[in-house]
Design an enzyme around this catalytic site. Structure first.
Site, short mmCIF file in Angstrom:
data_model
loop_
_atom_site.label_atom_id
_atom_site.label_comp_id
_atom_site.label_asym_id
_atom_site.label_seq_id
_atom_site.Cartn_x
_atom_site.Cartn_y
_atom_site.Cartn_z
N TRP A 104 0.83 -1.21 -0.13
CA TRP A 104 -0.15 0.00 -0.04
C TRP A 104 0.91 1.05 -0.10
CZ3 TRP A 104 -4.34 -0.28 -2.28
CH2 TRP A 104 -5.02 -1.57 -2.23
N ASP A 176 -2.04 6.35 6.52
CA ASP A 176 -3.34 5.49 5.98
C ASP A 176 -3.51 4.38 7.05
OD1 ASP A 176 -4.73 3.73 4.47
OD2 ASP A 176 -3.26 3.54 2.96
N LYS A 200 -12.69 -2.19 6.09
CA LYS A 200 -11.89 -3.24 6.67
C LYS A 200 -12.31 -3.46 8.20
CE LYS A 200 -9.30 -2.95 3.03
NZ LYS A 200 -8.20 -2.33 2.76
C1 LIG Z 1 -7.44 -1.69 1.35
C2 LIG Z 1 -6.49 -0.44 1.43
C3 LIG Z 1 -6.44 0.45 0.63
C4 LIG Z 1 -7.43 0.65 -0.48
O1 LIG Z 1 -8.66 1.03 -0.33
P1 LIG Z 1 -9.57 1.28 -1.53
O2 LIG Z 1 -10.75 1.34 -0.68
O3 LIG Z 1 -9.65 0.22 -2.37
O4 LIG Z 1 -9.10 2.58 -2.09
C5 LIG Z 1 -5.35 1.44 0.93
N1 LIG Z 1 -4.69 1.20 1.93
C6 LIG Z 1 -4.78 0.17 2.95
C7 LIG Z 1 -4.00 0.15 4.15
C8 LIG Z 1 -5.65 -0.77 2.68
O5 LIG Z 1 -5.75 -1.83 3.60
#
Ligand SMILES: *Cc1c(COP(=O)(O)O)cnc(C)c1O
Length: 365
Positions: A104, A176, A200
Site C-alpha cells: 500500500w 493510511d 476493513k
Molecule cells: C484496502 C486498503 C487500501 C485501498 O482501499 P480502497 O478502498 O480500495 O481505495 C489502501 N490502503 C490500505 C492500508 C488498505 O488496507
C-alpha cells in the site's frame, strides 16, 4: 458456524447486520429505508451527526480536528492527500516524504509523485530478504529538510506489517489507517491527517474516513477537484456532494457496537489476544510459518505459509468445508492470510487454530 477471514471488504458484527436487516424497510418509523432518504432531511442528518459524534468519542478526536466522510477510498486519498497538502509549501513542486513498508505504501508513493517531489525516506525492501517484512528504524530514515508532510501506512494489509510506535518528526504525519483504525488506541494529536477506507474495520465499501487537523485545511493545489478539497468538504459538513448515506448508516451502527463492547481499549485487548493466539500457534508449529519480524507483525492481517506449498489447495478446501472462509493470501505475496479485524471473535481465531492443528497432524510424516 461461519468465520470470514477476508482482508476487505470484511466481516461485520452480526448484531449490526441484524439491526440493519430489521430497519431495512422502515427506519425508526420514518416509513423509508435509509437508502431512500434525502441526505439533507432531518432523519439522515441525525444519522450522520450520531456517527460523527461516536467516532469522535471512540478515538478521542481533539476539537481542532475535522472528521470528514468522503468517497473514493484510500486509493483516491493517495492523490487527495498531496493535492490538499503540497500547497502548504510556497515553492512547487513541494517535497513529500514517504516511508515504504509494503504494497500500500508503494501505491501511495506512485500516486503522490504526480503532485510533488516524493522522497522515499526508507524502503523496507532493503532488508536482506528483499521483501516487506520489517519497518526500518526511524533513526535510519532520510528525512527531507523541508517536507510538506511525512506519509506512512500504519498497517500494511497485504504484507502483514504494522507500526507499534509513532515516529517523532517535525512535520505533520499523514497516516493510511485503512486496516487498523479503531483496532487499537491512538493519540490522534500525533498525526496531522488520518485516513482510511471503511471496508476493513468500519463498514461497507464506499465510505472513506478522513480526520484532519484544521490548520492543514485550505492549502489545496488549484488542480484539486472541489469534491476532494478537504476544506470544501469540511465547510459543508461532508455534504458538498451526496455522501455515501447507507455506508455511513452502517458505520454508525458499528460505532455503536464498539461502544457496547467497551470502546477501542476493550477491543484492543481482545485483538492482542487474538493475534497472540494465532502467531504463537504458527511459531510453534511444524507446518506453518510467518515471515514478518516479530516487533512489527500486524494484529489485523496475519499472512502465513505452509512449508509444503503443494498442500495449499487442500488446506483451503478443507478450511472452507468447516466454514473458515477467504484464507487465501494476496496474489502478490502467496500463501495464506487470516484477517482478524474487530468483528472477528476470538472463537473464530480458535477455530482456525484448531483446524490448522488438525490439518498439520493429518499431513505430518
Ligand atoms: C484496502 C486498503 C487500501 C485501498 O482501499 P480502497 O478502498 O480500495 O481505495 C489502501 N490502503 C490500505 C492500508 C488498505 O488496507
Amino acid at each position: 458456524m461461519i468465520y470470514n477471514f477476508s482482508a476487505g471488504p470484511a466481516v461485520l458484527p452480526k448484531e449490526v447486520l441484524q439491526q440493519a436487516a430489521a430497519e431495512m424497510l422502515d427506519w425508526h418509523g420514518s416509513g423509508m429505508s435509509v437508502m431512500e432518504m434525502s441526505h439533507r432531511g432531518a432523519e439522515f442528518m441525525s444519522i450522520l451527526a450520531d456517527a460523527q459524534h461516536n467516532l469522535r468519542e471512540l478515538l478521542a478526536v481533539p476539537d481542532n480536528y475535522k472528521i470528514l466522510f468522503m468517497q473514493g477510498g484510500a486509493i483516491a486519498q493517495n492523490a487527495i492527500v498531496p493535492m490538499n497538502l503540497a500547497g502548504v509549501k510556497t515553492e512547487q513542486p513541494a517535497t513529500l516524504d514517504y516511508v515504504c513498508t509494503g504494497s500500500w505504501s508503494v501505491k501511495s508513493i506512485k500516486e503522490a509523485a504526480k503532485y510533488g517531489r516524493v522522497q522515499v525516506v526508507a524502503d523496507a525492501r532493503n532488508h536482506p530478504s528483499g521483501k516487506f517484512c520489517s519497518i526500518p528504524v526511524p533513526d535510519s530514515w532520510q528525512l527531507s529538510a523541508d517536507a510538506a508532510y511525512l506519509h506512512l501506512c500504519t498497517n500494511e494489509t497485504i504484507d502483514g506489517v504494522e507500526y507499534h510506535f509513532v515516529p517523532r518528526v517535525n512535520v505533520p504525519i499523514v497516516a493510511d489507517m485503512s486496516s487498523s483504525i479503531l483496532s487499537r488506541q491512538i493519540n490522534v494529536a500525533d498525526y496531522g491527517v488520518i485516513y482510511g477506507g471503511a471496508q476493513k474495520n468500519i463498514g461497507p465499501a464506499g465510505l472513506t474516513i478522513v480526520i484532519v487537523r484544521e490548520d492543514l485545511l485550505g492549502h489545496a493545489l488549484p488542480c484539486c477537484p472541489s469534491a476532494f478539497n478537504w476544506k470544501t468538504v469540511a465547510d459543508n459538513d461532508s455534504m458538498f456532494n451526496t455522501p455515501p448515506t447507507y455506508a455511513i448508516y452502517i458505520a454508525g451502527l458499528v460505532f455503536q457496537w464498539i461502544k457496547r463492547q467497551g470502546g477501542v481499549a476493550a477491543l484492543e485487548k481482545i485483538n492482542i489476544a487474538k493475534a497472540a493466539l494465532l502467531y504463537d500457534y504458527i511459531d510453534g508449529s511444524t507446518l506453518y510459518e510467518n515471515r514478518i519480524q516479530k516487533d512489527c507483525r500486524s494484529r489485523m492481517n496475519v499472512p502465513f505459509f505452509l512449508r509444503d506449498e503443494s498442500l495449499n489447495a487442500a488446506f483451503l478446501s478443507a478450511a472452507k468445508v468447516l466454514g473458515l472462509l477467504q484464507l487465501k493470501g494476496h496474489s502478490s505475496v502467496g500463501g495464506m492470510r487470516a484477517s482478524i479485524y474487530n468483528a472477528m471473535p476470538i472463537e473464530g481465531v480458535q477455530a482456525l487454530v484448531n483446524f490448522m492443528h488438525e490439518f498439520q497432524q493429518q499431513h505430518s510424516r
